[in-house]
Write a protein that holds these residues in place. Structure first.
Motif, PDB file in Angstrom:
ATOM      1  N   SER A 159      43.539  28.474  42.762  1.00  0.00           N
ATOM      2  CA  SER A 159      44.780  27.923  41.942  1.00  0.00           C
ATOM      3  C   SER A 159      45.169  29.055  40.969  1.00  0.00           C
ATOM      4  O   SER A 159      46.475  29.272  40.658  1.00  0.00           O
ATOM      5  CB  SER A 159      44.378  26.867  41.572  1.00  0.00           C
ATOM      6  N   ALA A 160      44.351  29.477  40.293  1.00  0.00           N
ATOM      7  CA  ALA A 160      44.499  30.468  39.463  1.00  0.00           C
ATOM      8  C   ALA A 160      45.146  32.004  39.960  1.00  0.00           C
ATOM      9  O   ALA A 160      45.960  32.388  39.316  1.00  0.00           O
ATOM     10  CB  ALA A 160      43.388  30.826  38.407  1.00  0.00           C
ATOM     11  N   LEU A 161      44.631  32.215  40.976  1.00  0.00           N
ATOM     12  CA  LEU A 161      45.240  33.447  41.672  1.00  0.00           C
ATOM     13  C   LEU A 161      46.682  33.285  42.036  1.00  0.00           C
ATOM     14  O   LEU A 161      47.264  34.173  41.753  1.00  0.00           O
ATOM     15  CB  LEU A 161      44.269  33.682  43.081  1.00  0.00           C
ATOM     16  N   ASN A 162      46.810  32.224  42.403  1.00  0.00           N
ATOM     17  CA  ASN A 162      48.339  31.943  43.020  1.00  0.00           C
ATOM     18  C   ASN A 162      49.249  31.848  41.776  1.00  0.00           C
ATOM     19  O   ASN A 162      50.374  32.426  41.868  1.00  0.00           O
ATOM     20  CB  ASN A 162      48.698  30.655  43.684  1.00  0.00           C
ATOM     21  N   ARG A 163      48.816  31.876  40.520  1.00  0.00           N
ATOM     22  CA  ARG A 163      49.571  31.853  39.449  1.00  0.00           C
ATOM     23  C   ARG A 163      49.634  33.447  38.922  1.00  0.00           C
ATOM     24  O   ARG A 163      50.530  33.776  38.159  1.00  0.00           O
ATOM     25  CB  ARG A 163      48.874  31.093  38.043  1.00  0.00           C
ATOM     26  N   ILE A 164      48.804  34.103  39.044  1.00  0.00           N
ATOM     27  CA  ILE A 164      48.622  35.550  38.307  1.00  0.00           C
ATOM     28  C   ILE A 164      48.804  36.616  39.327  1.00  0.00           C
ATOM     29  O   ILE A 164      49.335  37.918  38.978  1.00  0.00           O
ATOM     30  CB  ILE A 164      47.138  35.902  37.860  1.00  0.00           C
ATOM     31  N   ASN A 165      48.952  36.398  40.712  1.00  0.00           N
ATOM     32  CA  ASN A 165      49.263  37.442  41.761  1.00  0.00           C
ATOM     33  C   ASN A 165      50.666  37.017  42.243  1.00  0.00           C
ATOM     34  O   ASN A 165      50.875  35.868  42.749  1.00  0.00           O
ATOM     35  CB  ASN A 165      48.099  37.470  42.640  1.00  0.00           C
ATOM     36  N   ASN A 205      42.790  41.507  42.161  1.00  0.00           N
ATOM     37  CA  ASN A 205      42.694  42.946  42.113  1.00  0.00           C
ATOM     38  C   ASN A 205      42.297  43.619  43.561  1.00  0.00           C
ATOM     39  O   ASN A 205      42.879  44.490  43.929  1.00  0.00           O
ATOM     40  CB  ASN A 205      41.582  43.640  41.154  1.00  0.00           C
ATOM     41  N   ALA A 206      41.372  42.845  44.325  1.00  0.00           N
ATOM     42  CA  ALA A 206      40.880  42.928  45.549  1.00  0.00           C
ATOM     43  C   ALA A 206      41.973  42.935  46.736  1.00  0.00           C
ATOM     44  O   ALA A 206      42.326  43.867  47.519  1.00  0.00           O
ATOM     45  CB  ALA A 206      39.604  42.201  45.924  1.00  0.00           C
ATOM     46  N   ILE A 207      42.858  41.704  46.767  1.00  0.00           N
ATOM     47  CA  ILE A 207      43.855  41.630  47.270  1.00  0.00           C
ATOM     48  C   ILE A 207      44.986  42.790  47.309  1.00  0.00           C
ATOM     49  O   ILE A 207      45.341  43.257  48.242  1.00  0.00           O
ATOM     50  CB  ILE A 207      44.445  40.274  47.055  1.00  0.00           C
TER      51      ILE A 207
END
Length: 159
Positions: free
Chosen positions: A42-48, A12-14
């Protein structure tokens, strides 16, 4: 409803930062060792859906040979990774410059450190980021720490 995970908060911040600015953000994520920074990224790269170049400060340690040389010439503390001065700041700068100035066909190798062997992995094993990222994220336990102005001139606090 469950609270947001760290990865969701970062995502969200990104999204908000990218919407608010015209330039590529370089974001530092700092936190204690073992808190879950790497796991969250790692999770961020999957959801963003953004192209996020994720760098870990732990991958930028000097090689074992370089630290042994420093341990002999400066302080025995440099033999062990972790103390200030054991990271390859030139390599961090070179990697950031490559990512920031990347073109669609640019291939930027991202260093990888093996804590088991206490040395960098061979460059052939490094991940290669292709093209220009939308965001660069640098995570580590000391990211953003600023040395005192007299740091390089000060005497050691102990033997």
């Amino acid at each position: 409803m469950y609270p947001l995970t760290l990865a969701e908060c970062l995502s969200n911040a990104i999204d908000q930062i990218c919407e608010a600015y015209d330039t590529m953000p370089i974001i530092g994520l700092s936190g204690p060792q073992g808190v879950g920074k790497t796991t969250a990224l790692s999770a961020l790269n999957r959801i963003n859906s953004k192209r996020i170049a994720t760098l870990g400060i732990d991958d930028f340690y000097l090689t074992k040979a370089e630290r042994i040389t420093l341990a002999k010439s400066v302080s025995p503390l440099f033999k062990t990774r972790g103390p200030a001065g054991t990271h390859d700041l030139n390599l961090i700068e070179k990697t950031l410059e490559s990512l920031v100035s990347a073109k669609p066909n640019t291939r930027t190798p991202l260093v990888s450190f093996d804590k088991v062997t206490d040395d960098r992995r061979p460059e052939s094993d490094w991940f290669v980021f292709e093209g220009k990222p939308d965001v660069i994220l640098l995570e580590g336990w000391l990211v953003g720490a600023i040395a005192p102005e007299d740091f390089s001139d000060s005497e050691p606090m102990n033997d």
